[in-house]
Design an enzyme around this catalytic site. Structure first.
Site, PDB file in Angstrom:
ATOM      1  N   HIS A 133       0.824  -1.209   0.000  1.00 33.18           N
ATOM      2  CA  HIS A 133       0.000   0.000   0.000  1.00 33.18           C
ATOM      3  C   HIS A 133       0.859   1.261   0.000  1.00 33.18           C
ATOM      4  CE1 HIS A 133      -3.636   2.356   1.343  1.00 33.18           C
ATOM      5  NE2 HIS A 133      -2.700   3.129   1.873  1.00 33.18           N
ATOM      6  N   GLU A 134       1.802   1.343   0.934  1.00 32.69           N
ATOM      7  CA  GLU A 134       2.613   2.550   1.045  1.00 32.69           C
ATOM      8  C   GLU A 134       3.513   2.743  -0.168  1.00 32.69           C
ATOM      9  OE1 GLU A 134       2.029   4.792   3.145  1.00 32.69           O
ATOM     10  OE2 GLU A 134       0.680   3.618   4.402  1.00 32.69           O
ATOM     11  N   HIS A 171       1.864   4.541  -2.908  1.00 31.77           N
ATOM     12  CA  HIS A 171       1.960   6.003  -2.827  1.00 31.77           C
ATOM     13  C   HIS A 171       3.314   6.479  -3.348  1.00 31.77           C
ATOM     14  CE1 HIS A 171      -1.803   6.302  -0.769  1.00 31.77           C
ATOM     15  NE2 HIS A 171      -1.389   5.697   0.326  1.00 31.77           N
TER      16      HIS A 171
END
Length: 296
Positions: free
Chosen positions: A169-170, A173
């Site tokens: 997820h990170e 980004h």
């Protein structure tokens, strides 16, 4: 977050004469793939937090499976290669990685815009990680990277978030993706055409949900939502194109010189960070994948 999308469109036009991501993908042949070297930094307090090499390898394998479509989603054509691993004992960095982020990254970070630096520490239970965006690199390159709670790695002790998908997820980004619930039901959403609008983050593992009037059910299984790790399984083709476009715009070494052609630099992350706060947020999936909304 809309400022991030505007910066991407502007940068693509400056570099390639168009912000059509499909056209850029075809012209640059980035659809063939991107290989990201990873520098893994394990922070400990001297007694706990040390991430063994075997877990690091499992995390890299998890990243490659997730971004390669191994869970059933689209293949983003992004692969990860471990380029370095180190362990640092620092009680203050370990327990307070946000407070000491600048110092920690300044001392340990290696490589240029195309090198992913992952730092693991005791980020917390309300928030499991935080990341910079590629748009921020020009303004503050030494703060580039991703910080993950060590208990969220594969086989970790954080129940529900123990499959390594916090890193997936990170890193999304870091590669240029926004949350699927960005802007709620209002355009432009997350700016990716094939991720349906979503009013609020997913919690737990909903069987199905449709919270916005636009076409398509909520993308509750998307890695850029907030569901439990067991519920996450996919990126979309559009997210893959967005990643490759952002890579060409900000991180590709072969295009680095083009970024000096001019244009307004992205705002550095200093005062732009904000935590997505919602009563519906599950403990642990909150992150500091924050943007420039407060500065628009």
């Amino acid at each position: 977050m809309d400022a991030l999308l505007a910066d991407l469109r502007r940068t693509l036009r400056q570099k390639f004469g168009t912000d059509d991501e499909e056209r850029i993908d075809s012209t640059l042949r980035t659809s063939r793939g991107v290989v990201v070297p990873v520098r893994f930094h394990s922070i400990t307090d001297g007694r706990q937090g040390r991430v063994p090499p075997s877990t690091v390898r499992r995390q890299i394998s998890t990243l490659n499976a997730a971004y390669g479509g191994g869970r059933g989603g689209a293949d983003t054509r992004v692969r990860f290669r471990l380029a370095g691993y180190d362990v640092t004992d620092s009680e203050s960095w370990f327990w307070h990685p946000q407070r000491h982020e600048s110092e920690m990254k300044r001392r340990l970070r290696k490589g240029g815009p195309g090198t992913l630096n992952i730092f693991t520490a005791a980020v917390g239970t309300e928030m499991l990680g935080f990341s910079t965006f590629p748009q921020w690199y020009r303004g503050e390159p030494r703060k580039d990277g991703v910080v993950i709670d060590y208990r969220s790695l594969p086989g970790g002790s954080n129940r529900g978030f123990d499959r390594g998908y916090t890193a997936v997820h990170e890193i999304g980004h870091w590669l240029g993706l926004l949350h699927t619930f960005e802007n709620g039901c209002e355009p432009p959403g997350d700016g990716v055409a094939d991720t349906p609008y979503e009013a609020e983050p997913a919690t737990g593992c909903p069987g199905g949900r449709d919270s916005c009037p636009q076409r398509g059910g909520d993308p509750v299984h998307n890695f850029m939502d907030y569901a439990l790790d067991a519920c996450m399984r996919e990126f979309t083709p559009g997210q893959g194109r967005r990643i490759r476009a952002a890579w060409a715009a900000y991180r590709s070494p072969s295009h680095r010189s083009m970024s000096r052609a001019g244009g307004r630099p992205s705002t550095p992350p200093g005062n732009a960070r904000r935590l997505w706060i919602s009563a519906q947020n599950p403990p642990g999936r909150r992150d500091l994948s924050v943007g420039l909304g407060s500065l628009q």
